[in-house]
Design a protein around this motif. Sequence first.
Motif, mmCIF file in Angstrom:
data_model
loop_
_atom_site.group_PDB
_atom_site.id
_atom_site.type_symbol
_atom_site.label_atom_id
_atom_site.label_comp_id
_atom_site.label_asym_id
_atom_site.label_seq_id
_atom_site.Cartn_x
_atom_site.Cartn_y
_atom_site.Cartn_z
ATOM 1 N N CYS A 274 0.801 -1.234 0.000
ATOM 2 C CA CYS A 274 0.000 0.000 0.000
ATOM 3 C C CYS A 274 0.830 1.280 0.000
ATOM 4 C CB CYS A 274 -0.902 0.058 1.224
ATOM 5 S SG CYS A 274 -2.233 -1.151 1.292
ATOM 6 N N THR A 275 1.884 1.337 0.817
ATOM 7 C CA THR A 275 2.433 2.645 1.174
ATOM 8 C C THR A 275 3.603 3.113 0.327
ATOM 9 O OG1 THR A 275 4.027 1.693 2.717
ATOM 10 C CG2 THR A 275 1.862 2.293 3.615
ATOM 11 N N GLY A 276 4.304 2.202 -0.334
ATOM 12 C CA GLY A 276 5.542 2.611 -0.993
ATOM 13 C C GLY A 276 6.671 2.869 -0.013
ATOM 14 N N TYR A 277 6.433 2.570 1.259
ATOM 15 C CA TYR A 277 7.452 2.510 2.327
ATOM 16 C C TYR A 277 7.937 3.847 2.881
ATOM 17 C CZ TYR A 277 7.729 -2.309 0.620
ATOM 18 O OH TYR A 277 7.422 -3.583 0.216
ATOM 19 N N ASP A 278 7.833 4.951 2.135
ATOM 20 C CA ASP A 278 8.388 6.211 2.644
ATOM 21 C C ASP A 278 7.787 6.580 3.998
ATOM 22 O OD1 ASP A 278 9.938 6.475 0.402
ATOM 23 O OD2 ASP A 278 9.357 8.553 0.014
#
Lengths: 780, 162
Positions: free
Chosen positions: B140-144
């Motif tokens: 979901c988040t793209g990790y950043d």
Amino acid sequence: MTAGRLVGRDVARVEDAALIRGRGRFVDDIAPPGALHAAFLRSPHAHARILRVDTAAARALPGVQAVLLADDLRPHLTDMRLVVALPSPSYRLELHRPILAAAEVAHVGEALAVVIADSRALAEDALALIEVDYDPLPAIADCDAALLPDAPLAHSGADSNLVAQMTVAYGDVDAAFAAAPHRFAETLHIHRGGSHSMECRGVVALHDATEDRLTVWSSTQTPHAAKRLLCDLLDMDESRLRVVTPDVGGGFGPKLVFYPEEVVVPLAARLLGRPVKWIEDRAEHFVATTQERDQSWRVEIATDAAGRILGLRGDLVHDHGAWTARGVNVPQGAVAAMPLAYMVPAFRMTIRAAVTNKVPVTPVRGAGQPQGVFAMERLLDRAAQGLGLDRAEIRRRNLVPADRMPYATPLKTRGGIAVTLDSGDYPRCQQMALDAIDWAGFPARQQAARLAGRHLGIGLANYVEGTGRGPFEQVSVRVEPSGRIVVASGAAAMGQSTATMLAQIVAEQLGADVADIRVITGDTAATPLGIGGSNSRQAVLAGSSAHVAALKVREKALAIAGTMLEVATEDLEIEAGAVRVKGAPGLCVTLAAIARAAAGQPGFMLPGGRGPGLAATEEVVIDAMTYANGTAAVEVAVDVETGGVTILRLVFAHDCGRALHPRIVDGQLMGGIAHGIGNALYEHMRFDEQAQPISTTLADYLLVTATEMPPVEILHLHSPTPLNPLGIKGVGEAGVIPIPAAVAAAVEDALAPFGARIRRVPLSPVDVVALVDPAAAGPR
Amino acid sequence: MSESRHIALHVNGERREAETPVRQHLADFLRGTLGLTGTHLGCEHGVCGACTVLVDGRAVRACLMLAVQAAGRAVTTIEGLAAADGTLHPLQQAFCDHHGLQCGFCTPGILATLVEYLAENPDPGAEDLRIALSGNICRCTGYDSIVAAALAAARALRGEAA
């Protein structure tokens, strides 16, 4: 963009309180007492006749309650197929998939039996005891090969593998090409894989035999569609069946489809008189949950000497998979996305969808649009190279300019609705991205790197995305006599902060805090009508309904309070759970008191003259889609020895109209960007020539992890759409759409000294090494 | 096949005893037998990291460890991260503050991974955290936002202003 008290601000998410403590309730967390567990027997063959199935040994295993084949279900179902195809005149074959395969299996993973047992482990033990005699048939794995004259047939009863064909066209394309001074053609192979939500699918069904009522919890994006299908298939009236979407651990497309397991599990619960649960594991997800996959594009662009587009034409072959699990909307969406950002006077694309012996294809986040954008942007790069133009400049000359908005295109949506670009400033958005990544300064960076033996490249891609597909989403807003505010919607949450979005919009109007609002999404018992989650639509459609419903409740609260306080409504304001007289905060009446008054007393008049109840239900109908846009610019370093691609920087400039919650918008974009990077470089759902899947673990099928993510800069432009009262456009899919195109362009640029031409994604290191021609590289 | 063992262990500070089939993995034991459904299963082949829990303080994939192997050990799941009075662990608070979760399915495993990592590396850089997180997949988040949350939590755990 002006923010409201809550709308437009980064309020705390209402979802987090439970999720962060491990108190979410996902489908596998639902454990009715006495529940049995289902496991499905799935075909190991891509294509085979079923000669004999012997379930005796499985049935005899202690703890096994039932082993059901298609023939066992037949007396209890009105149809043995899932008839779910979206309407289209393009179909040449009717391929409604069987609920359980009876005579022939058409892909690895297709289910032909279900075991219901005391535990999942026992059910899987029993699967191993079912004996099936298969007669393997020739299988077709490749969509291009499927359309050749002597191709093996994916279904032995069909006369070809062409499931659908259509042409999307306007203008006199052939005349445009005949007269054009320049033409550039390409053949492209674009692959996308699965959605791979971290939570796989799952269904739990509870049957109340006393009243013949079924409750079905499914990890679905479309509970209302599921309910309609279940009522039809089980021949139950709507009042007896409830479908609930619990917390969903990511959707990304495939969970909008209705699956065989979603009817087999409720039917088993009804037959056995016990709750039944089925939870898909990852191994099943790779072969039983729908995917996107392969498209081959043969495309051509015609331009004048200045690079202005005169026409686009070509054809597209699309891997449909074995059955029609949704329709032809993925290739349709791909073709529709192709010209959208640009002024294209003449256009013709022919789509041929080919049946293959692989998992059915349905939308994954982006739904064909990344492919259409890839084709368009590759052609523009080709034209720029051929004409000696800067790649950004050729785009600037062709982007629909802001002063032409609204821009009516000759295109129509799949529902026949005119495609009109409603708002935005595409050239400015591109310029923002170019400035941020220092496009102008790149040649010097590239030259310096080359002197140092490094290969840097830069690329960009534009997209315009149809968002907020109509026609409606139902939302009710109700103030209970306790003062509690309950919002219920047909929207289905799957991680995109839908509950927060609805709470924000309603709390804004009712003077409440976001945390005061109870939101119910995806429950057919709470909301009679609904469409669900897809097409970046829920904030647009459900948000608009919530806004209008909340305004109505607000007006009614003020009117009733005016009567109760004997004050004109203009002199009232709503704040902190009460309606108060402006400038005299002591003079107030709580929302609870207003709701109690509106509930009525026998023999007494209702205050406010607006009828009973402090509630409103809205279904704002919006047929036209609102078009969001953006530009991705990517700088990469390519290791020509290993084929490794490192994205050094990624800039994403976009316009989704007004942002309801800036942090959530960024979160949606970042997730999409990560997915796009996966599609560009890592994610590859591989099958062998016999259509056997060969990337069926997360160790083989590579999802992007934290270490693959580059520094990302997101830039915002806010052009509110006039098409909905909040001025918003969808943002759930945007991030993914331009990334494969921009990464491919950047890698090609990095490999320009080798004359590399990128015509496919994903680009594995092996692919990249193959593009590097050492002879052309010169001494290093 | 259905052979089972009686095991005793500590889960989130409480002594628990239960019967478990010998073939049952720790995640199914925690979720099914003990009803601690905060631990999630994403792949059951040890890649995605969603099921990560702490066993004697070490981050462990609960799908790759048998329940019987946890006998006599101390297991901490997401349900055991907050303080007894309900105050969120600094990591939990930081994830809420930084939009470090969307669907929340991978979050329990990510929190377990970070609890262990921050205990050994109280002052990490963003790149260190990315490497530490590389065994946990989030779709979901793209990790950043996860990295931002982890940095904020590390500051809070060191007693600095977030």
